[in-house]
Design a protein around this motif. Structure first.
Motif, PDB file in Angstrom:
ATOM      1  N   ARG A   3      -5.051 -14.801  13.910  1.00 37.19           N
ATOM      2  CA  ARG A   3      -5.692 -13.565  14.369  1.00 37.19           C
ATOM      3  C   ARG A   3      -4.646 -12.684  15.041  1.00 37.19           C
ATOM      4  NH1 ARG A   3     -11.519 -15.470  16.455  1.00 37.19           N
ATOM      5  NH2 ARG A   3     -11.535 -13.369  17.284  1.00 37.19           N
ATOM      6  N   SER A   4      -4.900 -11.382  15.061  1.00 35.28           N
ATOM      7  CA  SER A   4      -3.935 -10.450  15.667  1.00 35.28           C
ATOM      8  C   SER A   4      -3.708 -10.750  17.147  1.00 35.28           C
ATOM      9  CB  SER A   4      -4.391  -9.007  15.470  1.00 35.28           C
ATOM     10  OG  SER A   4      -5.630  -8.768  16.100  1.00 35.28           O
ATOM     11  N   ARG A   5      -4.742 -11.173  17.849  1.00 35.36           N
ATOM     12  CA  ARG A   5      -4.550 -11.464  19.283  1.00 35.36           C
ATOM     13  C   ARG A   5      -3.693 -12.704  19.505  1.00 35.36           C
ATOM     14  NH1 ARG A   5      -9.935 -14.347  21.709  1.00 35.36           N
ATOM     15  NH2 ARG A   5     -10.336 -15.504  19.831  1.00 35.36           N
ATOM     16  N   GLU A   6      -3.725 -13.644  18.567  1.00 36.17           N
ATOM     17  CA  GLU A   6      -2.865 -14.829  18.663  1.00 36.17           C
ATOM     18  C   GLU A   6      -1.404 -14.443  18.484  1.00 36.17           C
ATOM     19  OE1 GLU A   6      -4.202 -18.482  16.486  1.00 36.17           O
ATOM     20  OE2 GLU A   6      -5.719 -17.080  15.742  1.00 36.17           O
ATOM     21  N   LEU A   7      -1.151 -13.480  17.613  1.00 37.71           N
ATOM     22  CA  LEU A   7       0.230 -13.060  17.355  1.00 37.71           C
ATOM     23  C   LEU A   7       0.883 -12.513  18.608  1.00 37.71           C
ATOM     24  CD1 LEU A   7      -0.198 -11.249  13.917  1.00 37.71           C
ATOM     25  CD2 LEU A   7       0.591 -13.596  14.333  1.00 37.71           C
ATOM     26  N   ARG A   8       0.130 -11.794  19.418  1.00 38.47           N
ATOM     27  CA  ARG A   8       0.681 -11.156  20.618  1.00 38.47           C
ATOM     28  C   ARG A   8       1.274 -12.171  21.599  1.00 38.47           C
ATOM     29  NH1 ARG A   8       0.834  -5.876  19.273  1.00 38.47           N
ATOM     30  NH2 ARG A   8      -1.136  -5.180  18.456  1.00 38.47           N
ATOM     31  N   GLU A   9       0.837 -13.417  21.511  1.00 34.01           N
ATOM     32  CA  GLU A   9       1.305 -14.446  22.434  1.00 34.01           C
ATOM     33  C   GLU A   9       2.525 -15.210  21.907  1.00 34.01           C
ATOM     34  OE1 GLU A   9      -2.170 -16.855  23.007  1.00 34.01           O
ATOM     35  OE2 GLU A   9      -3.359 -15.134  23.656  1.00 34.01           O
TER      36      GLU A   9
ATOM     37  N   ASP B 200      -9.903  -8.575  15.962  1.00 35.45           N
ATOM     38  CA  ASP B 200      -9.321  -8.393  17.292  1.00 35.45           C
ATOM     39  C   ASP B 200      -8.462  -7.143  17.434  1.00 35.45           C
ATOM     40  OD1 ASP B 200     -10.427 -10.807  18.215  1.00 35.45           O
ATOM     41  OD2 ASP B 200      -8.780 -11.936  17.337  1.00 35.45           O
ATOM     42  N   GLY B 201      -8.048  -6.552  16.338  1.00 32.59           N
ATOM     43  CA  GLY B 201      -7.198  -5.369  16.441  1.00 32.59           C
ATOM     44  C   GLY B 201      -6.363  -5.135  15.203  1.00 32.59           C
ATOM     45  N   MET B 202      -5.207  -4.532  15.423  1.00 41.04           N
ATOM     46  CA  MET B 202      -4.335  -4.107  14.325  1.00 41.04           C
ATOM     47  C   MET B 202      -3.027  -4.899  14.329  1.00 41.04           C
ATOM     48  SD  MET B 202      -6.037  -1.688  12.969  1.00 41.04           S
ATOM     49  CE  MET B 202      -7.211  -0.385  13.292  1.00 41.04           C
ATOM     50  N   VAL B 203      -2.447  -5.021  13.146  1.00 39.44           N
ATOM     51  CA  VAL B 203      -1.118  -5.614  12.976  1.00 39.44           C
ATOM     52  C   VAL B 203      -0.307  -4.647  12.126  1.00 39.44           C
ATOM     53  CG1 VAL B 203       0.208  -7.533  12.001  1.00 39.44           C
ATOM     54  CG2 VAL B 203      -2.007  -7.982  13.076  1.00 39.44           C
ATOM     55  N   ASN B 204       0.863  -4.274  12.635  1.00 37.88           N
ATOM     56  CA  ASN B 204       1.776  -3.414  11.890  1.00 37.88           C
ATOM     57  C   ASN B 204       2.706  -4.294  11.070  1.00 37.88           C
ATOM     58  OD1 ASN B 204       0.807  -0.976  13.032  1.00 37.88           O
ATOM     59  ND2 ASN B 204       1.937  -1.468  14.894  1.00 37.88           N
ATOM     60  N   VAL B 205       2.774  -4.011   9.769  1.00 41.59           N
ATOM     61  CA  VAL B 205       3.581  -4.810   8.844  1.00 41.59           C
ATOM     62  C   VAL B 205       4.661  -3.923   8.247  1.00 41.59           C
ATOM     63  CG1 VAL B 205       3.535  -6.206   6.739  1.00 41.59           C
ATOM     64  CG2 VAL B 205       1.573  -6.247   8.294  1.00 41.59           C
ATOM     65  N   VAL B 206       5.874  -4.454   8.189  1.00 41.89           N
ATOM     66  CA  VAL B 206       6.989  -3.759   7.560  1.00 41.89           C
ATOM     67  C   VAL B 206       7.296  -4.489   6.255  1.00 41.89           C
ATOM     68  CG1 VAL B 206       9.409  -3.089   7.781  1.00 41.89           C
ATOM     69  CG2 VAL B 206       7.917  -3.055   9.803  1.00 41.89           C
ATOM     70  N   VAL B 207       7.257  -3.736   5.145  1.00 37.83           N
ATOM     71  CA  VAL B 207       7.567  -4.298   3.832  1.00 37.83           C
ATOM     72  C   VAL B 207       8.824  -3.595   3.324  1.00 37.83           C
ATOM     73  CG1 VAL B 207       6.735  -4.717   1.486  1.00 37.83           C
ATOM     74  CG2 VAL B 207       5.102  -4.681   3.397  1.00 37.83           C
ATOM     75  N   TRP B 208       9.938  -4.337   3.292  1.00 37.02           N
ATOM     76  CA  TRP B 208      11.187  -3.761   2.818  1.00 37.02           C
ATOM     77  C   TRP B 208      11.081  -3.446   1.331  1.00 37.02           C
ATOM     78  CZ3 TRP B 208      13.140  -2.155   6.957  1.00 37.02           C
ATOM     79  CH2 TRP B 208      13.340  -2.948   8.090  1.00 37.02           C
TER      80      TRP B 208
END
Length: 181
Positions: A78-84, A118-126
């Motif tokens: 989940r996006s909130r898990e990533l923040r940690e 839970d929110g947003m995740v910004n993804v960078v795709v080269w």
């Protein structure tokens, strides 16, 4: 989208009530009266599909909240898990694609915004990954991403190494992303 809930109880009952605003006259004088109809309460999934079909959003549970068990089985966080997580962590995340951007000044890099409950995740795709997995990048409504989590000065990004089209999980859910190229 729940606007008539206070008046009718649920959308099936509201639709039935609106359809029968004018009382039907009996076909014959001796026609029997109709029995009251008991309609089933729509499931959370039915409400969600109806809301998204009409509005593109829902005031009920987020679509990924209903799919979380399946996503967790595929090891998507989940996006909130990533923040940690610490900078440089290897992660998997999935979300509804809300935006794709490929500015001319970004040398072919595509920026994708994913949304979960839970929110947003910004993804960078080269550029090279975007070219290799072009169809998945451009056509997925529910996108799974494997990559490296970057967090610097309170700014968070997921740098994609591999993309997965998980759209079959959302089946007939009508979603649309805003795409800028």
């Amino acid at each position: 989208a729940g606007a008539l809930k206070g008046l009718a109880g649920h959308r099936h009952r509201a639709r039935w009530a609106v359809g029968g605003v004018e009382a039907q006259l009996p076909l014959f004088d001796a026609s029997p009266r109709e029995d009251a109809v008991t309609l089933p309460v729509p499931t959370a999934g039915e409400d969600l599909l109806a809301d998204y079909a009409r509005l593109g959003l829902s005031l009920g549970p987020h679509p990924l909240a209903l799919l979380r068990r399946q996503l967790a089985a595929r090891r998507y966080r989940r996006s909130r898990e990533l923040r940690e997580l610490p900078h440089g962590s290897r992660v998997r995340a999935a979300g509804l694609v809300t935006m794709r951007q490929r500015p001319e000044t970004a040398s072919g890099t595509t920026f994708v915004t994913l949304e979960d409950e839970d929110g947003m995740v910004n993804v960078v795709v080269w550029r090279d990954l975007g070219e290799r997995q072009r169809r998945v990048l451009l056509e997925s409504r529910l996108l799974g991403v494997e990559g490296r989590w970057e967090t610097v000065d309170g700014v968070y990004h997921l740098i994609a190494n591999r993309l997965h089209d998980e759209s079959p999980l959302v089946a007939s859910l009508h979603t649309a992303s805003r795409d800028f190229r």
